[in-house]
Design an enzyme around this catalytic site. Structure first.
Site, PDB file in Angstrom:
ATOM      1  N   LYS A  46       0.829  -1.211   0.000  1.00 26.37           N
ATOM      2  CA  LYS A  46       0.000   0.000   0.000  1.00 26.37           C
ATOM      3  C   LYS A  46       0.859   1.256   0.000  1.00 26.37           C
ATOM      4  O   LYS A  46       0.599   2.202  -0.753  1.00 26.37           O
ATOM      5  CB  LYS A  46      -0.942  -0.006   1.218  1.00 26.37           C
ATOM      6  CG  LYS A  46      -1.964  -1.140   1.188  1.00 26.37           C
ATOM      7  CD  LYS A  46      -2.955  -1.064   2.318  1.00 26.37           C
ATOM      8  CE  LYS A  46      -2.338  -1.347   3.657  1.00 26.37           C
ATOM      9  NZ  LYS A  46      -1.852  -2.735   3.799  1.00 26.37           N
ATOM     10  N   ASP A  94      -1.214   6.647   6.461  1.00 32.36           N
ATOM     11  CA  ASP A  94      -1.243   5.226   6.795  1.00 32.36           C
ATOM     12  C   ASP A  94      -2.111   5.032   8.033  1.00 32.36           C
ATOM     13  O   ASP A  94      -2.257   5.936   8.856  1.00 32.36           O
ATOM     14  CB  ASP A  94       0.182   4.735   7.063  1.00 32.36           C
ATOM     15  CG  ASP A  94       0.295   3.223   6.978  1.00 32.36           C
ATOM     16  OD1 ASP A  94      -0.682   2.569   6.553  1.00 32.36           O
ATOM     17  OD2 ASP A  94       1.361   2.694   7.344  1.00 32.36           O
TER      18      ASP A  94
END
Length: 353
Positions: free
Chosen positions: A79, A124
């Site tokens: 990611k 994040d």
């Protein structure tokens, strides 16, 4: 701007999990050089990459920033790498932080007002944003503006800040914990799944070439098999086998060196380590294979529930060693067979229904 770095959760001494999917300090340093910078270099997640390629090309043709993007999936699957790739492909700067690091609205305002046209803001663990900060981010995502209340009571004043158009990329391991208002403001959703062995082989070969590590083909496949479907784990195991090969062997990663190194770290043929096996053993010995709640398992192991949910459980579910039921988690026949446990009549009967 200084990057906020949150302290990582660590396990008690002697129980460090080599194949944990959280990013360690070593990973943070080494993965920068191993991280692909272009979408064409990104291995795996074919459908995601193809759709992302279309979104990037469309945004470039319109000369607009890419839509806000949410990336979800277990940790260690890429990611963060994809967020950096998007910024690189769009030719813009990326500012990275995490949900727990943005504790106050002022922190968010400082970050947003420093973004230039088309910049990427990567958050994040976005599901861990506080409610106060989350409410401030709504108008920023929708209208590229933010209202800040200064002072209190009779002296309170509202100041409006106009922001330059930017792309927010959120990453989460628990998409279900995102609030509906925040989730609805993302235009693009992508879920990353565990990698196939063939893709992990390509990743390890690429990393070995960058790190100048000689490695045999069969050793590459064996490391891939034990990497839990995660590129981060694959790169970590590659470095540990390299250490073993350099100290115990002639420096080349062979099948023999790989098996010896991974055995010394307690990683079996399925990629399970001591922590995984302890979870399975506790469920078998203390709870007759389940059903049992995560909190009960964590309490028995003297471990945090989040550690089991984020690190241990996803892979055990993937390989079919664990199943979720309305009453809790249960071990499957595959888990018993792998561990060599014998099942009593009650456990065998549960497997039939």
């Amino acid at each position: 701007m200084k990057k906020d770095i949150e302290k990582k959760k660590v396990m008690p001494a002697g129980r460090e999990k080599l194949i944990a999917t959280q990013e360690t300090d070593e990973d943070l340093i080494l993965n920068i050089s191993l991280r692909p910078s272009k979408l064409t270099d990104f291995v795996g997640q074919k459908e995601l990459v193809e759709n992302l390629k279309v979104s990037l090309e469309a945004a470039k043709k319109r000369r607009e920033p890419m839509e806000h993007t949410l990336l979800s999936g277990p940790p260690g699957l890429g990611k963060t790498s994809l967020a950096h790739i998007i910024a690189h492909e769009m030719g813009t700067k990326i500012t990275a932080t995490s949900g727990p690091a943005v504790q106050r609205a002022g922190d968010l305002v400082g970050v947003l007002t420093n973004l230039e046209e088309g910049d990427v803001l990567f958050i994040d663990e976005i599901h861990r944003l506080s409610k106060t900060v989350e409410e401030y981010i709504y108008p920023a995502m929708e209208n590229f503006e933010i209202d800040v209340i200064m002072d209190k009571g009779a002296y309170a004043r509202t100041y409006k800040f106009n922001l330059k158009r930017f792309t927010l990329i959120g990453a989460t391991t628990r998409a279900g914990l995102l609030t509906a208002p925040l989730r609805s403001r993302f235009g693009i959703f992508h879920h990353l799944d565990f990698y196939e062995i063939g893709d992990l082989v390509k990743i390890i070969m690429r990393s070995a070439k960058i790190l100048n590590i000689p490695v045999d083909d069969d050793a590459t496949v064996e490391i891939s098999r034990r990497s839990r479907g995660s590129p981060r784990v694959a790169n970590r195991l590659l470095r540990r086998v390299r250490d073993w090969a350099q100290v115990k062997k002639d420096g080349k990663i062979t099948m023999e060196a790989t098996e010896e190194a991974l055995k010394s770290h307690g990683i079996d043929k399925m990629g399970l380590d001591n922590v995984d096996r302890k979870v399975i053993s506790v469920m078998h010995e203390s709870f007759a294979g389940g059903p049992v709640g995560i909190e009960s398992i964590a309490a028995t192991l003297n471990e945090e529930p989040d550690t089991i949910v984020d690190i241990v459980e996803p892979f055990l579910l993937k390989i079919g060693f664990l199943k979720r039921t309305p009453r809790g988690r249960e071990l499957t026949k595959s888990a018993y067979d792998h561990m060599g446990f014998s099942r009593n009549a009650k456990e065998a009967q549960k497997e039939m229904f």
